[in-house]
Enzyme design. Structure first.
Site, PDB file in Angstrom:
ATOM      1  CG  HIS A  63      -1.840   1.211   1.296  1.00  0.00           C
ATOM      2  ND1 HIS A  63      -2.949   1.285   2.093  1.00  0.00           N
ATOM      3  CD2 HIS A  63      -1.795   2.414   0.664  1.00  0.00           C
ATOM      4  CE1 HIS A  63      -3.548   2.458   1.949  1.00  0.00           C
ATOM      5  NE2 HIS A  63      -2.862   3.170   1.089  1.00  0.00           N
ATOM      6  CD  GLU A 117       0.147   5.352  -1.084  1.00  0.00           C
ATOM      7  OE1 GLU A 117       0.935   5.431  -0.128  1.00  0.00           O
ATOM      8  OE2 GLU A 117      -1.082   5.442  -0.950  1.00  0.00           O
ATOM      9  CG  HIS A 121       2.493   8.592   2.241  1.00  0.00           C
ATOM     10  ND1 HIS A 121       2.183   8.931   3.539  1.00  0.00           N
ATOM     11  CD2 HIS A 121       1.346   8.092   1.714  1.00  0.00           C
ATOM     12  CE1 HIS A 121       0.917   8.643   3.788  1.00  0.00           C
ATOM     13  NE2 HIS A 121       0.374   8.139   2.688  1.00  0.00           N
TER      14      HIS A 121
HETATM   15  P1  5GP Z   1      -7.225   5.683   7.029  1.00  0.00           P
HETATM   16  O1  5GP Z   1      -7.925   6.866   7.534  1.00  0.00           O
HETATM   17  O2  5GP Z   1      -7.943   4.902   5.984  1.00  0.00           O
HETATM   18  O3  5GP Z   1      -6.599   4.804   8.101  1.00  0.00           O
HETATM   19  O4  5GP Z   1      -5.942   6.247   6.282  1.00  0.00           O
HETATM   20  C1  5GP Z   1      -6.042   7.046   5.143  1.00  0.00           C
HETATM   21  C2  5GP Z   1      -4.673   7.434   4.688  1.00  0.00           C
HETATM   22  O5  5GP Z   1      -4.055   8.300   5.628  1.00  0.00           O
HETATM   23  C3  5GP Z   1      -3.677   6.284   4.523  1.00  0.00           C
HETATM   24  O6  5GP Z   1      -3.794   5.602   3.344  1.00  0.00           O
HETATM   25  C4  5GP Z   1      -2.385   7.021   4.613  1.00  0.00           C
HETATM   26  O7  5GP Z   1      -2.119   7.721   3.429  1.00  0.00           O
HETATM   27  C5  5GP Z   1      -2.672   8.012   5.701  1.00  0.00           C
HETATM   28  N1  5GP Z   1      -2.377   7.461   7.042  1.00  0.00           N
HETATM   29  C6  5GP Z   1      -3.274   6.894   7.901  1.00  0.00           C
HETATM   30  N2  5GP Z   1      -2.665   6.549   9.049  1.00  0.00           N
HETATM   31  C7  5GP Z   1      -1.363   6.898   8.913  1.00  0.00           C
HETATM   32  C8  5GP Z   1      -0.241   6.819   9.775  1.00  0.00           C
HETATM   33  O8  5GP Z   1      -0.291   6.344  10.914  1.00  0.00           O
HETATM   34  N3  5GP Z   1       0.936   7.293   9.279  1.00  0.00           N
HETATM   35  C9  5GP Z   1       1.035   7.828   8.044  1.00  0.00           C
HETATM   36  N4  5GP Z   1       2.247   8.272   7.662  1.00  0.00           N
HETATM   37  N5  5GP Z   1      -0.002   7.948   7.220  1.00  0.00           N
HETATM   38  C10 5GP Z   1      -1.187   7.479   7.631  1.00  0.00           C
HETATM   39  P1  5GP Z   2      -4.009   6.705   1.166  1.00  0.00           P
HETATM   40  O1  5GP Z   2      -5.171   5.982   1.745  1.00  0.00           O
HETATM   41  O2  5GP Z   2      -2.661   6.099   1.137  1.00  0.00           O
HETATM   42  O3  5GP Z   2      -4.046   8.176   1.333  1.00  0.00           O
HETATM   43  O4  5GP Z   2      -4.394   6.581  -0.352  1.00  0.00           O
HETATM   44  C1  5GP Z   2      -5.123   5.593  -0.914  1.00  0.00           C
HETATM   45  C2  5GP Z   2      -5.552   6.228  -2.195  1.00  0.00           C
HETATM   46  O5  5GP Z   2      -5.097   5.431  -3.258  1.00  0.00           O
HETATM   47  C3  5GP Z   2      -7.050   6.315  -2.284  1.00  0.00           C
HETATM   48  O6  5GP Z   2      -7.385   7.458  -3.016  1.00  0.00           O
HETATM   49  C4  5GP Z   2      -7.385   5.071  -3.060  1.00  0.00           C
HETATM   50  O7  5GP Z   2      -8.550   5.224  -3.828  1.00  0.00           O
HETATM   51  C5  5GP Z   2      -6.189   4.919  -3.966  1.00  0.00           C
HETATM   52  N1  5GP Z   2      -5.902   3.521  -4.283  1.00  0.00           N
HETATM   53  C6  5GP Z   2      -5.733   3.040  -5.519  1.00  0.00           C
HETATM   54  N2  5GP Z   2      -5.509   1.727  -5.489  1.00  0.00           N
HETATM   55  C7  5GP Z   2      -5.529   1.353  -4.193  1.00  0.00           C
HETATM   56  C8  5GP Z   2      -5.353   0.112  -3.537  1.00  0.00           C
HETATM   57  O8  5GP Z   2      -5.137  -0.937  -4.136  1.00  0.00           O
HETATM   58  N3  5GP Z   2      -5.420   0.134  -2.169  1.00  0.00           N
HETATM   59  C9  5GP Z   2      -5.650   1.277  -1.469  1.00  0.00           C
HETATM   60  N4  5GP Z   2      -5.698   1.197  -0.140  1.00  0.00           N
HETATM   61  N5  5GP Z   2      -5.833   2.457  -2.070  1.00  0.00           N
HETATM   62  C10 5GP Z   2      -5.765   2.505  -3.419  1.00  0.00           C
END
Ligand code: 5GP
Ligand code: 5GP
Length: 228
Positions: A63, A117, A121
Site C-alpha cells: 500500500h 503515494e 508520502h
Molecule cells: P485511514 O484513515 O484509511 O486509516 O488512512 C487514510 C490514509 O491516511 C492512509 O492511506 C495514509 O495515506 C494516511 N495514514 C493513515 N494513518 C497513517 C499513519 O499512521 N501514518 C502515516 N504516515 N499515514 C497514515
Molecule cells: P491513502 O489511503 O494512502 O491516502 O491513499 C489511498 C488512495 O489510493 C485512495 O485514493 C485510493 O482510492 C487509492 N488507491 C488506488 N488503489 C488502491 C489500492 O489498491 N489500495 C488502497 N488502499 N488504495 C488505493
C-alpha cells in the site's frame, strides 16, 4: 522602497534563520511500510477492480511507505513542485505491477496509485530517498518481509478461516523480528478480516525496526483471512 545593502544582509540573515526550520519540518522519524491483503480490500469496499494487467496474484500487495513521527503524527504532500516521473522508474514498472497492484475502480494501470503515494508520502522522505530509491526501497522491503510465507508456514492461510490476533502477530514476529501493527476491516457479514500489516522501518528505508508506536488494531478477537 529602496533597499540598502545593510537591509538586504538583514533580510538574508532572517531567511537563513528560518531555513533549518523549513527543512526540519519535513523531516521524519521512521517509516511505516504497509502491506494490504487484496481479498480484504475487495470485501471492505464490496467492490474492487483488477488492474489492467489482470488479477493480482494471491499475495499481499504494497500500500505504501509512509514517513512518520514518533508521536504518531506524519507529514504529507511535502513538495508541491515534485511530480511522479515514470521515466525515472521505467525499469521498476514490471515489479510495481506485480508487487504494488492497484485495486481501486475503475480498472487502471497503477500509475494513479503510485503517483498518489509518491506525492502524499514519498515527497516527505526526499531528504533520504529520491523517487527511484523510494520505490526500490519499498520493493526490497516487500521481499524482505516475505509476509505470506511467514504466515502460511505458521499454518495461517488465506482460506476464509479465522485466526487469533496473537497468532498472527507471533508468526510475523518470528519471521521479521518485531511485532507488526495489524489493521482489520469488517466485511458485509460483519467478520473482522486481516486487512493491512504495518512494519516499522528505519529512515533510510532499509531495515525493519521495533515500532516506536503501533497503529490501533481495531480487530475482533477472531480474524478472518479471506481467500483471494
Ligand atoms: P485511514 O484513515 O484509511 O486509516 O488512512 C487514510 C490514509 O491516511 C492512509 O492511506 C495514509 O495515506 C494516511 N495514514 C493513515 N494513518 C497513517 C499513519 O499512521 N501514518 C502515516 N504516515 N499515514 C497514515
Ligand atoms: P491513502 O489511503 O494512502 O491516502 O491513499 C489511498 C488512495 O489510493 C485512495 O485514493 C485510493 O482510492 C487509492 N488507491 C488506488 N488503489 C488502491 C489500492 O489498491 N489500495 C488502497 N488502499 N488504495 C488505493
Amino acid at each position: 522602497m529602496k533597499l540598502t545593502s545593510g537591509s538586504i544582509v538583514i533580510i538574508n540573515l532572517l531567511a537563513l534563520q528560518y531555513l533549518p526550520v523549513l527543512c526540519l519540518s519535513q523531516d521524519f522519524d521512521f517509516f511505516y511500510f504497509v502491506l494490504q491483503w487484496p481479498g480484504s480490500y475487495c470485501d471492505t469496499k464490496q467492490r474492487c477492480c483488477y488492474p489492467k494487467t489482470g488479477k493480482p496474484s494471491a499475495d499481499f500487495g504494497i500500500h505504501g511507505l509512509w514517513p512518520n513521527y514518533n508521536d504518531g503524527g506524519y507529514p504529507s504532500n511535502c513538495d508541491p513542485n515534485s511530480r511522479f516521473d515514470k521515466s525515472e522508474i521505467s525499469s521498476l514498472i514490471g515489479s510495481l505491477e506485480k508487487e504494488w497492484p492497484t485495486l481501486s475502480c475503475p480498472s487502471n494501470d497503477g500509475v494513479k496509485f503510485w503517483t498518489h503515494e509518491w506525492l502524499k508520502h514519498g515527497t516527505c522522505s526526499e531528504s533520504e530517498l529520491g523517487q527511484r530509491e523510494y520505490f526500490e526501497a519499498a520493493l526490497q522491503l516487500k521481499q524482505k518481509a516475505n509476509l505470506l510465507q511467514a504466515l502460511t508456514s505458521a499454518g495461517i492461510k488465506p482460506n476464509d478461516e479465522f485466526y487469533e490476533l496473537e497468532e498472527i502477530e507471533d508468526a510475523i514476529r518470528q519471521a521479521v523480528g518485531f511485532t507488526p501493527g495489524i489493521e482489520c476491516n469488517v466485511d458485509s457479514s460483519r467478520n473482522s478480516q486481516l486487512y493491512q500489516v504495518y512494519f516499522c522501518v528505519d529512515n533510510s528505508g532499509s531495515d525493519f525496526i521495533k515500532c516506536p508506536l503501533l497503529p490501533r488494531a481495531k480487530c475482533g478477537s477472531r480474524i478472518q483471512f479471506p481467500k483471494f
